[in-house]
Scaffold this active site. Sequence first.
Site, PDB file in Angstrom:
ATOM      1  N   VAL A  74     -43.865  11.977-103.383  1.00  0.00           N
ATOM      2  CA  VAL A  74     -44.376  10.607-103.514  1.00  0.00           C
ATOM      3  C   VAL A  74     -45.392  10.339-102.406  1.00  0.00           C
ATOM      4  O   VAL A  74     -45.584  11.152-101.503  1.00  0.00           O
ATOM      5  CB  VAL A  74     -43.239   9.553-103.482  1.00  0.00           C
ATOM      6  N   LYS A  75     -46.023   9.192-102.491  1.00  0.00           N
ATOM      7  CA  LYS A  75     -47.033   8.816-101.520  1.00  0.00           C
ATOM      8  C   LYS A  75     -46.431   8.854-100.118  1.00  0.00           C
ATOM      9  O   LYS A  75     -45.292   8.416 -99.918  1.00  0.00           O
ATOM     10  CB  LYS A  75     -47.522   7.406-101.851  1.00  0.00           C
ATOM     11  N   SER A 128     -50.138  23.165 -99.804  1.00  0.00           N
ATOM     12  CA  SER A 128     -51.596  23.124 -99.936  1.00  0.00           C
ATOM     13  C   SER A 128     -52.040  23.836-101.196  1.00  0.00           C
ATOM     14  O   SER A 128     -51.399  24.770-101.659  1.00  0.00           O
ATOM     15  CB  SER A 128     -52.281  23.797 -98.749  1.00  0.00           C
ATOM     16  N   LYS A 182     -49.156  22.253 -91.651  1.00  0.00           N
ATOM     17  CA  LYS A 182     -49.995  21.778 -92.759  1.00  0.00           C
ATOM     18  C   LYS A 182     -51.120  20.886 -92.214  1.00  0.00           C
ATOM     19  O   LYS A 182     -52.265  20.955 -92.664  1.00  0.00           O
ATOM     20  CB  LYS A 182     -49.154  21.006 -93.782  1.00  0.00           C
ATOM     21  N   HIS A 185     -53.682  23.112 -90.722  1.00  0.00           N
ATOM     22  CA  HIS A 185     -54.380  23.727 -91.857  1.00  0.00           C
ATOM     23  C   HIS A 185     -55.502  22.793 -92.334  1.00  0.00           C
ATOM     24  O   HIS A 185     -56.639  23.217 -92.539  1.00  0.00           O
ATOM     25  CB  HIS A 185     -53.385  23.996 -92.997  1.00  0.00           C
ATOM     26  N   ASN A 186     -55.186  21.539 -92.487  1.00  0.00           N
ATOM     27  CA  ASN A 186     -56.206  20.593 -92.958  1.00  0.00           C
ATOM     28  C   ASN A 186     -57.319  20.408 -91.934  1.00  0.00           C
ATOM     29  O   ASN A 186     -58.483  20.253 -92.301  1.00  0.00           O
ATOM     30  CB  ASN A 186     -55.568  19.245 -93.304  1.00  0.00           C
ATOM     31  N   GLU A 189     -59.491  23.257 -92.324  1.00  0.00           N
ATOM     32  CA  GLU A 189     -60.218  23.041 -93.584  1.00  0.00           C
ATOM     33  C   GLU A 189     -61.445  22.139 -93.349  1.00  0.00           C
ATOM     34  O   GLU A 189     -62.546  22.441 -93.818  1.00  0.00           O
ATOM     35  CB  GLU A 189     -59.248  22.411 -94.589  1.00  0.00           C
ATOM     36  N   TYR A 190     -61.261  21.068 -92.592  1.00  0.00           N
ATOM     37  CA  TYR A 190     -62.389  20.187 -92.254  1.00  0.00           C
ATOM     38  C   TYR A 190     -63.477  20.986 -91.540  1.00  0.00           C
ATOM     39  O   TYR A 190     -64.666  20.854 -91.830  1.00  0.00           O
ATOM     40  CB  TYR A 190     -61.934  19.062 -91.314  1.00  0.00           C
ATOM     41  N   ARG A 446     -64.343  13.310 -58.676  1.00  0.00           N
ATOM     42  CA  ARG A 446     -63.103  12.548 -58.772  1.00  0.00           C
ATOM     43  C   ARG A 446     -62.522  12.303 -57.393  1.00  0.00           C
ATOM     44  O   ARG A 446     -61.982  11.240 -57.091  1.00  0.00           O
ATOM     45  CB  ARG A 446     -62.086  13.296 -59.653  1.00  0.00           C
ATOM     46  N   HIS A 452     -58.776  11.562 -55.817  1.00  0.00           N
ATOM     47  CA  HIS A 452     -57.862  12.178 -56.779  1.00  0.00           C
ATOM     48  C   HIS A 452     -57.394  13.563 -56.338  1.00  0.00           C
ATOM     49  O   HIS A 452     -56.563  14.152 -57.005  1.00  0.00           O
ATOM     50  CB  HIS A 452     -58.526  12.245 -58.158  1.00  0.00           C
TER      51      HIS A 452
HETATM   52  P1  NBP Z   1     -49.413   9.879-105.077  1.00  0.00           P
HETATM   53  O1  NBP Z   1     -49.573  10.139-103.631  1.00  0.00           O
HETATM   54  O2  NBP Z   1     -50.436   9.113-105.771  1.00  0.00           O
HETATM   55  O3  NBP Z   1     -47.989   9.136-105.263  1.00  0.00           O
HETATM   56  C1  NBP Z   1     -47.586   8.660-106.529  1.00  0.00           C
HETATM   57  C2  NBP Z   1     -46.105   8.850-106.714  1.00  0.00           C
HETATM   58  O4  NBP Z   1     -45.366   8.135-105.712  1.00  0.00           O
HETATM   59  C3  NBP Z   1     -45.662   8.296-108.055  1.00  0.00           C
HETATM   60  O5  NBP Z   1     -44.656   9.139-108.565  1.00  0.00           O
HETATM   61  C4  NBP Z   1     -45.110   6.945-107.667  1.00  0.00           C
HETATM   62  O6  NBP Z   1     -44.183   6.434-108.582  1.00  0.00           O
HETATM   63  C5  NBP Z   1     -44.418   7.285-106.388  1.00  0.00           C
HETATM   64  N1  NBP Z   1     -44.051   6.132-105.564  1.00  0.00           N
HETATM   65  C6  NBP Z   1     -44.801   5.267-104.868  1.00  0.00           C
HETATM   66 BR1  NBP Z   1     -46.607   5.295-104.798  1.00  0.00          BR
HETATM   67  N2  NBP Z   1     -44.103   4.334-104.226  1.00  0.00           N
HETATM   68  C7  NBP Z   1     -42.827   4.591-104.532  1.00  0.00           C
HETATM   69  C8  NBP Z   1     -41.617   3.962-104.177  1.00  0.00           C
HETATM   70  N3  NBP Z   1     -41.585   2.918-103.355  1.00  0.00           N
HETATM   71  N4  NBP Z   1     -40.473   4.470-104.685  1.00  0.00           N
HETATM   72  C9  NBP Z   1     -40.490   5.529-105.509  1.00  0.00           C
HETATM   73  N5  NBP Z   1     -41.621   6.171-105.863  1.00  0.00           N
HETATM   74  C10 NBP Z   1     -42.784   5.703-105.391  1.00  0.00           C
HETATM   75  O7  NBP Z   1     -49.136  11.252-105.870  1.00  0.00           O
HETATM   76  P2  NBP Z   1     -49.779  12.700-105.717  1.00  0.00           P
HETATM   77  O8  NBP Z   1     -51.261  12.644-105.667  1.00  0.00           O
HETATM   78  O9  NBP Z   1     -49.113  13.503-106.785  1.00  0.00           O
HETATM   79  O10 NBP Z   1     -49.271  13.207-104.301  1.00  0.00           O
HETATM   80  C11 NBP Z   1     -47.902  13.279-103.953  1.00  0.00           C
HETATM   81  C12 NBP Z   1     -47.787  13.679-102.501  1.00  0.00           C
HETATM   82  O11 NBP Z   1     -48.344  14.979-102.350  1.00  0.00           O
HETATM   83  C13 NBP Z   1     -48.537  12.794-101.522  1.00  0.00           C
HETATM   84  O12 NBP Z   1     -47.811  12.656-100.341  1.00  0.00           O
HETATM   85  C14 NBP Z   1     -49.820  13.548-101.267  1.00  0.00           C
HETATM   86  O13 NBP Z   1     -50.379  13.240-100.027  1.00  0.00           O
HETATM   87  C15 NBP Z   1     -49.315  14.974-101.326  1.00  0.00           C
HETATM   88  N6  NBP Z   1     -50.318  15.972-101.641  1.00  0.00           N
HETATM   89  C16 NBP Z   1     -51.272  15.746-102.568  1.00  0.00           C
HETATM   90  C17 NBP Z   1     -52.204  16.717-102.865  1.00  0.00           C
HETATM   91  C18 NBP Z   1     -53.235  16.493-103.906  1.00  0.00           C
HETATM   92  O14 NBP Z   1     -54.101  17.368-104.077  1.00  0.00           O
HETATM   93  N7  NBP Z   1     -53.196  15.393-104.641  1.00  0.00           N
HETATM   94  C19 NBP Z   1     -52.146  17.949-102.221  1.00  0.00           C
HETATM   95  C20 NBP Z   1     -51.138  18.181-101.307  1.00  0.00           C
HETATM   96  C21 NBP Z   1     -50.230  17.172-101.023  1.00  0.00           C
HETATM   97  P3  NBP Z   1     -44.687   5.484-109.820  1.00  0.00           P
HETATM   98  O15 NBP Z   1     -45.142   6.438-110.880  1.00  0.00           O
HETATM   99  O16 NBP Z   1     -43.468   4.754-110.195  1.00  0.00           O
HETATM  100  O17 NBP Z   1     -45.783   4.628-109.274  1.00  0.00           O
END
Ligand code: NBP
Length: 476
Positions: A74-75, A128, A182, A185-186, A189-190, A446, A452
């Site tokens: 999740v976020k 990643s 991780k 790593h990022n 990447e930058y 300094r 210092h």
């Molecule tokens: P998002 O980061 O956009 O998160 C969306 C998900 O979080 C949905 O399932 C949403 O549920 C859930 N969520 C939220 Br927002 N608030 C919530 C809450 N209070 N309770 C329960 N669920 C909640 O999704 P993503 O892009 O798939 O990324 C997921 C994670 O992976 C993030 O931490 C991201 O930084 C990381 N990540 C992403 C990538 C990439 O390339 N996208 C790469 C590597 C890591 P809902 O459907 O009910 O709104």
Amino acid sequence: EQAHIGVTGLAVMGSNLARNFARHGHTVAVHNRTPARTRALVEEFGGEGHFMPAETAERFVASLERPRRLVMMVKAGAPTDAVIEEFAPLLEPGDMIVDGGNAHFEDTRRREAALRERGLHFVGTGISGGEEGALHGPSIMPGGSKESYEALGPLLEDISATVDGTPCCTHIGPDGAGHFVKMVHNGIEYADMQLIAESYDLLRRALGMAPGEIAEVFRTWNRGRLESYLIEITAEVLAHTDAATGKPFVDVVLDQAEQKGTGRWTVQTALDLGVPVSGIAEAVFARSLSGHAELRDAAQGLPGPSAKGLTGAAAERFADEVEQALYASKIVAYAQGVHQIQAGSQEYGWDIDPGAVARIWRGGCIIRARFLNRITEAYARERTPVTLLTADYFTEALGAAQDAWRRVVTTSAELGVPAPGFSAALAYYDALRSERLPAALVQGQRDFFGAHTYRRTDRDGSFHTLWGADRGERPA
Ligand code: NBP
């Protein structure tokens, strides 16, 4: 029947990870706050394997075999805490919560400690490779306890990328170690992206090459030692033509780079740890500078150099020199990142093996590259180098590249083409090489204005010079 593993949070990353587990023959329980997503996943991809959809947290937890392995995607930030608070009371001692989101490692340390008190394993895991990686095999960097890795490792290694038969997944170290790695790593990447962008800019502005021609140069480089995912996709982007205007795609994109914050975390953490990650920092600053439209507008009239571009022999050899500068600067960026990993490992007692980290970065992740093998080799030796720069292979490569590297930095200055990544990397290299640094003078300054104190090269102890009086020296 019970599920081997569960995934909650079924946006793009979670869905793809769940499908990856299912495609590898694991029964996967799936859950999402909004049940429509769970239904959509099973409807669309149910045929790929065995999914057990659950619409409530209770049903989800009940469907998992014990000890339970629950992956949350999740976020990052408050949603992660909310999901932990929702599930932790439903779990039993020995169960595992894997956080695969992009959490800050300090948050992961806090969460791990809190859940440990409750008898639960919390496994902050860096993942990643973006959406494609999650589905086809990411690079996976799990932290948390050794014990949790015994139960989780085989499943994670099953779905990770593999290179030469070796999974791109290994136990990084306790608590926040996985998310820390991780993060670095990022940061790398930058830096890598910035260095590639500078290479493009220099070729374009010093030689007047078109984006399509530069794409060909990158394709050539990608067949050599620079072979990497980022070089490969750069060639694709440069070769792309905008359908609406017929112009090179790169010419119709607004030149203001955005960031989600992991690069910034890398630099903030490096400052706290006292690690000079100048190449990574320049990459973060370059993105931030690009976004300051008001500054850039105001500066449009500032005078530039008279030199306009390269001609003759200098032009002929320039592309090759840029390749060398890019390779050398990339080595420096990795050396800085590895230093930061070692410093974090020391500070937090993680005992991270940099060679193992390089090994799991060879596939699946954004910075995957041929040259990572060389880092693994450097740290597999009995005597590991103090810095990557002094590992034999890299010392030789830097030695061979340095003349060209210097000419590229000189050319960038003469033509007024900014190359902060190249020049910061070269300055780092030269500073480390220098027998004496002007830091001695800084110590003098300094001591002059702030008493210092300073240490001497010839005697132990700290000293202060009475600058305002007879300039005699006193032990401090
Ligand atoms: P998002 O980061 O956009 O998160 C969306 C998900 O979080 C949905 O399932 C949403 O549920 C859930 N969520 C939220 Br927002 N608030 C919530 C809450 N209070 N309770 C329960 N669920 C909640 O999704 P993503 O892009 O798939 O990324 C997921 C994670 O992976 C993030 O931490 C991201 O930084 C990381 N990540 C992403 C990538 C990439 O390339 N996208 C790469 C590597 C890591 P809902 O459907 O009910 O709104």
